[in-house]
Design an enzyme around this catalytic site. Structure first.
Site: not given
Length: 724
Positions: A510-511, A514, A517
């Site tokens: 998940h992280e 980010h 991104h």
């Protein structure tokens, strides 16, 4: 789970423009340059110039705790001078000398804040906390003095209304639109007396948010439950019991056992502890950590925060704080967000009731004559899960060694999908010895980014997980991104391997979503780069990236036994997949309840907001139509850091909204060939590398070709059957 993305708004919260300054001091185009230069040259500390390390990475070896406050104060002074130069510029306002000049302003302040905000969140101490307390009001005042500066806004509005402004396209048009919207949002259209009132409110809000964060960090550490014997921890793995003994010894309680509380209500140990009294002790320590009176009680802060926020919204002409806060979101109003969330309630409520009966019946069938309580849910759910799927953490964790998951799983998926590669750097200083740093190379072999990974929990670290930037990508400044991921995996006992739960594994993917991104940011303007997107879009790339954790090619590459190196058995993978839809009453329920509670708090009028927080929470939970008596929200009001100090107020729904986007987006990937390089290039080109250069709905349609649909999420959660 900044942005500081929790991922990542930091304890010192500023507006998007203030957070987005570049890494080189630059005065406004055509503006007087002496004032800004004079303010900056009086400071000669370690943040005076960009770091000389690769990518301008922070030189932690040369930065001491005493360096931060002087640097922040110098950054504030330099920023004020730069803003004044723009406002007082005698040249007619245009896009370059006003809008771009604002984008360039504040480089010194950004440089120090990008480091300080992470340190005070992930490795704080009394000195850093004191700096945080002292600087928060000054930073809030700076924010106000920029957005409420009448001469400055007149220039922004002039450009916004001009023929030049209306003719802009692409990123230029987006920068102008977001800059103008931010000024209006922050009160630029208010009368002078109202602006003065707003400034006082914002000063107090900044102080309260900082106080809440600090008190919660300290209160969580102080509330760790202590046990007298290892027998009371029966059911926990031996390594976890050893870690509890070490934790107690570190707290000056040698011979006892202390379980470190985590950020959220449920604790993994609740699914392991056989002793019901121990479960109750742990649960009550978690839910009452900062609401039982005394030094660490945060309920008074919450009451004042909620009231002030409601008053601020009223001053700005909005019916409630949520309506004011959601001005830049993909979901444009509280009513739409609540309607979206309430659409899950019927199916979820039925699942909770069905699961509660199943757990109660299981307990009775196994001789436990109890009435199911919140501290029992995790334990009996784990027992049912084992009975149904023959699966428990003790079977799983040996296959998930933390560093192997990162390097052979998270990185491997990114390499296969996007063509990027990673090389560990051991020559760059870090702020904690358990961290690792990696240089990231793009698909053509060029330098792409620098990545820091800080995985383990510690007492001076905020709970949860988040991403942020030490350096933001920008073609305007020529900077490439320097990114960190921060998690709170339970550290291993001395001499033992660092093993992760499946939840930890999911969080790592998940992280890193980010992080991708941020790494793939390809924008001119830093305020539009990478993860600088709306709350209800920014979690989309991260939740989307979670899907790679279970792609067979990826899973088989990282899920290997830490002792033998044997790949995880196919039957164990099957059990993980079969169990993934189990216990949705808790899994989705606690998150949905927290999101609805957040929105309930921020739809209050000033008169309503002042009621006792726990009484309001009880009423709000009772009206949700869910089994909140057995499944409390993931964060209760007194320890809901996301909404009271980390920028997710009226925005926690974003996790569910973006989960919907992520499942729908992954449905597209599976229908178009899965984890292929062609799909990776398409993902990067359509949304993952676009930052906020386009409208969010447009980016999503660029990716899939249609507007998002909720059915894939319902199917993934097991709330509806497949076969659309």
């Amino acid at each position: 789970m900044k942005i500081r993305l929790m991922t990542a708004t930091a304890p010192l919260v500023l507006g998007a423009m203030l957070m987005s300054g570049c890494t080189t001091v630059s005065a406004a185009t055509d503006a007087p340059k002496a004032a800004a230069g004079d303010a900056a040259t009086t400071y000669a500390g370690p943040f005076a110039k960009p770091s000389t390390l690769p990518f301008h990475a922070p030189d932690f070896a040369s930065i001491g705790d005493s360096d931060y406050q002087p640097a922040i104060e110098a950054g504030i002074a330099a920023k004020r001078a730069e803003i004044a130069a723009i406002a007082d510029n005698p040249a007619a306002p245009d896009f370059d000398n006003t809008i771009v000049a604002l984008e360039k302003a504040g480089s010194l302040l950004t440089r120090v804040r990008n480091v300080f905000d992470q340190l005070v969140s992930a490795n704080t101490n009394d000195t850093l906390d004191a700096v945080d307390t002292a600087m928060s009001p000054k930073l809030a005042a700076l924010d106000d003095d920029m957005y409420l500066n009448e001469k400055l806004f007149a220039r922004v509005k002039s450009v916004h209304d001009s023929a030049q402004g209306k003719a802009l396209t692409g990123e230029d048009a987006m920068l102008l639109a977001t800059t103008y919207a931010d000024f209006v949002h922050e009160g630029a259209l208010l009368a002078p007396a109202q602006k003065a009132q707003l400034k006082q409110m914002n000063l107090r809000l900044a102080s309260l948010e900082t106080e809440f964060s600090q008190k919660l960090t300290a209160g969580t550490a102080a509330a760790d439950p202590v046990f007298d014997s290892a027998a009371q921890l029966d059911g926990m793995p031996e390594a976890a019991i050893a870690a509890a003994a070490k934790h107690a010894e570190d707290k000056g309680l040698k011979g006892k056992y202390a379980i470190a509380l985590l950020n959220f209500t449920q604790h993994p140990a609740l699914s392991q502890l056989k002793n019901r009294a121990s479960r109750k002790t742990l649960f009550e320590a978690s839910v009452n950590r900062t609401s039982s009176g005394g030094e660490y009680d945060t309920t008074g802060i919450v009451s004042e925060l909620a009231t002030l926020r409601a008053k601020k919204a009223a001053l700005l002409g909005k019916p409630d704080f949520a309506s004011w806060q959601m001005y830049d979101r993909m979901v444009t109003s509280p009513a739409k967000a609540m309607s979206f969330m309430q659409s899950f309630v019927p199916a979820l409520s039925a699942a909770q009731t069905r699961e509660a009966k199943e757990l109660q019946d299981f307990a009775k069938a196994h001789g436990d004559d109890i009435a199911l309580q919140p501290w029992d849910w995790g334990y009996y759910a784990e027992q049912v899960r084992r009975a149904k799927y023959d699966l428990d953490d003790a079977q799983i964790k040996p296959y998930f060694e933390v560093w192997r998951v990162l390097e052979d799983g998270v990185f491997h998926a990114a390499t296969k999908t996007y063509g990027i590669t990673f090389k560990r750097r051991t020559d760059l200083p870090v702020y904690h010895p358990t961290m690792r740093t990696y240089e990231v190379y793009d698909k053509d072999g060029s330098e792409l980014a620098l990545f820091y990974f800080d995985p383990f929990a510690r007492p001076n670290k905020q709970g949860g997980a988040w991403m942020g930037n030490f350096v933001e990508q920008s073609y305007l400044t020529g900077d490439k991104p320097v990114i960190f991921n921060t998690l709170n995996i339970v550290p291993p006992a001395e001499g033992q391997p660092a093993l992760a739960t499946w939840d930890n594994v999911t969080t790592m993917f998940h992280e890193f979503g980010h992080a991708l991104h941020g790494m793939f940011a390809s924008q001119k303007y830093p305020s539009l780069a990478g993860s600088n997107t709306a709350r209800d879009f920014v979690e989309f790339p991260s939740q989307f990236n979670e899907n790679f954790a279970t792609v067979p090619e990826v899973l088989n590459h990282y899920a290997k036994h830490y002792r033998t190196g044997a790949a995880i058995p196919p039957e164990l993978i099957g059990k993980i997949e079969a169990a993934s839809r189990f216990n949705q009453g808790l899994g989705l329920g606690e998150t949905l309840e927290a999101a609805m509670l957040d929105m309930d708090w921020h739809r209050l009028t000033p008169e309503q907001a002042g009621q006792p927080p726990m009484a309001f929470e009880g009423k709000a939970l009772a009206e949700m139509g869910l089994r909140t008596d057995l499944i409390p929200p993931r964060y209760r009001t007194p320890y809901f850091r996301h909404i009271w100090s980390n920028g997710y107020s009226a925005g926690y729904y974003a996790y569910i909204w973006t989960e919907m986007l992520a499942h729908d987006g992954w449905d597209w990937v599976e229908k178009h060939g899965g984890m292929t390089r062609a799909n990776g290039d398409h993902i990067r080109a359509s949304f993952l590398g676009q930052g906020h250069s386009k409208d969010y709905a447009v980016m999503y349609r660029d990716f899939t070709g249609y507007d998002p649909e909720v059915e894939p999420m319902l199917e993934a959660r097991g709330l509806v059957s497949k076969g659309r």
